[in-house]
Design an enzyme around this catalytic site. Sequence first.
Site, short mmCIF file in Angstrom:
data_model
loop_
_atom_site.label_atom_id
_atom_site.label_comp_id
_atom_site.label_asym_id
_atom_site.label_seq_id
_atom_site.Cartn_x
_atom_site.Cartn_y
_atom_site.Cartn_z
N HIS A 185 0.85 -1.18 0.00
CA HIS A 185 0.00 0.00 0.00
C HIS A 185 0.90 1.25 0.00
O HIS A 185 2.11 1.16 0.26
CB HIS A 185 -0.92 -0.01 1.21
CG HIS A 185 -2.00 -1.06 1.11
ND1 HIS A 185 -3.00 -1.22 2.03
CD2 HIS A 185 -2.21 -2.01 0.15
CE1 HIS A 185 -3.81 -2.21 1.66
NE2 HIS A 185 -3.33 -2.72 0.53
N GLU A 240 1.33 3.75 1.98
CA GLU A 240 2.04 4.08 3.21
C GLU A 240 3.28 3.18 3.35
O GLU A 240 4.38 3.65 3.68
CB GLU A 240 1.13 3.86 4.44
CG GLU A 240 -0.12 4.73 4.46
CD GLU A 240 -1.31 4.07 3.76
OE1 GLU A 240 -1.10 3.36 2.75
OE2 GLU A 240 -2.45 4.29 4.22
N CYS A 266 -5.64 1.90 6.07
CA CYS A 266 -6.53 0.75 6.28
C CYS A 266 -6.21 0.06 7.59
O CYS A 266 -5.11 0.18 8.14
CB CYS A 266 -6.43 -0.23 5.11
SG CYS A 266 -4.89 -1.15 5.10
N ALA A 315 -25.53 5.18 -27.52
CA ALA A 315 -25.43 6.13 -28.62
C ALA A 315 -26.84 6.36 -29.13
O ALA A 315 -27.59 5.39 -29.31
CB ALA A 315 -24.55 5.56 -29.72
N ASP A 325 -26.51 -7.43 -32.57
CA ASP A 325 -25.31 -6.73 -33.07
C ASP A 325 -24.06 -7.60 -33.15
O ASP A 325 -23.06 -7.17 -33.73
CB ASP A 325 -24.98 -5.53 -32.15
CG ASP A 325 -26.09 -4.49 -32.12
OD1 ASP A 325 -26.97 -4.56 -32.99
OD2 ASP A 325 -26.06 -3.62 -31.21
N GLU A 385 -23.32 -1.25 -21.97
CA GLU A 385 -23.49 -0.70 -23.32
C GLU A 385 -24.83 -1.10 -23.93
O GLU A 385 -24.93 -1.29 -25.14
CB GLU A 385 -22.33 -1.14 -24.21
CG GLU A 385 -21.01 -0.54 -23.77
CD GLU A 385 -20.13 -0.13 -24.93
OE1 GLU A 385 -20.61 0.08 -26.05
OE2 GLU A 385 -18.91 -0.03 -24.70
#
Length: 334
Positions: A52, A54, A76, A154, A200, A266
Site C-alpha cells: 500500500h 504508506e 486501512c 449512442a 449486433d 453498453e
Amino acid sequence: MTTTYDDAMRRALELAARGPRVGGNPQVGCVLLDDAGTVVAEGWHKGAGTPHAEADALSKVSDARGLTAVVTLEPCNHTGRTGPCAQALIVAGVSRVVYATADPTPTASGGAQTIRDAGIDVIEGVLGHEARAFQHRWLTAARLGRPYVTAKWAASLDGRAAAADGTSQWITGPEARTYIHQLRADNDLIAVGTGTVLADNPSLTARDADGALLPHQPQPVVLGSRAIPAGAALFTHPRGVVTESGDLSDILERLFAQGHRSLFIEGGPTLMAAFIAADLVDEYVVCVAPLLLGGPRVAVDDLGIGTLGDGRRLLLQSAEIFGPDVVITAREEH
Ligand SMILES: NC(=O)c1ccc[n+]([C@@H]2O[C@H](COP(=O)([O-])OP(=O)(O)OC[C@H]3O[C@@H](n4cnc5c(N)ncnc54)[C@H](OP(=O)(O)O)[C@@H]3O)[C@@H](O)[C@H]2O)c1
C-alpha cells in the site's frame, strides 16, 4: 523548502494517480514529511498484492520516527494480502498522520481510530473535497458495496438507439467511438443484454483508432437467460465471456465480491431501463449524433415515470464534441 499539508496532499494525489484505476484496490498516494516540512519519501499503490502507499513510502526511509505521513485515504485497518497500514505507521513511529478522506469499506475503516488510540496525532479532511472527487468512483463502489455503474448508449438527435429494422452500427462517428473504447478500457467489466448480443454480435473489446487492442480489456458480461450463439464474436474476446442472469442487485453484489469495482453497460434499451429503474446506475455517458431516425426504438425503454416531476434529474458533468457528435456525461446524485 517547507511543504504545507495542502501541498503535500496535492503531491500525494498526483502520486495516487500513477496507480491503476481498474481492479479492486483504491489509488492511494503518501508523502512523508520531516519536522521542517521537507518531503523525505513518497509512495503510491501499484495494484492488488503490492505494498500500500504508506508501506511503499515507509520502505524508502531508514527511520520514520517523528515523521508526518500525509495520505490521500484513511490508512486501512485490515490484513489483506498486505498488512494493515495503520499498524505499519504505528510500528514505524510516525508522530502524525494527515489524511484526506475516510475509507468507507467496512473491513478497512477504523484505521484513524487505531492510530489515535496509539497516541499518534491524526488530522482528517485535508483536501478532502479534491480527494473525494479524484476517488469518486472507488468511494461510491465501496460505499454501495457494488461496482460503480456507468451506462453508455449512442442515440440519434431524436433519442433513438436503432433504426426500425434494429440496425444501430454505427450511429456515431469514429471520434466518439474511439473515446468510448478508452472508457471501456477504464473499467473492470463491460456488460450488454442478450438482445444486443443477438442483434449486433459485438466483440466488446477495447480498441484504439486503428483497431488494435488496448492494454487493459474489461471482462465481458452478458446479462440474460438466452444462449449466446455459437460463433458469436464475443467468444474470441481475450478474456472470454461471463454470463449472468437473475436479480441485477444480486449480480452486482457477486461481481463486487469477486473484486470488480466498475461496470460499463453498453445497452440495449431493455437492460438499460432495468438498471435505471432499479436505481443501479451512477453515471451516464450518452453519445448524441446529429441524425434523425424516428420510430419506436428509443434509447431507454419505459422507466415507469408517469409525470415530469418524477423524472430523474441528473448532474451534468460535461458535454464534449467528438467529430460530428456530442458526448454528454451526467451523474446520479446519490
Ligand atoms: N445505440 C446503442 O447504443 C445500442 C446499444 C446496444 C444495443 N442497441 C440496439 O438495441 C437493440 C437490442 O435491444 P434489446 O432491448 O433487445 O437488448 P438488450 O437490452 O441488450 O437485452 C435485453 C435482454 O436483457 C436480458 N436481461 C437481463 N437482465 C434483465 C433485467 N433485469 N431486465 C430486463 N432484461 C434483462 C433479457 O434477456 P433474456 O430474455 O435472454 O433473459 C432481455 O431480453 C438492437 O437493435 C441493438 O442494435 C443499441
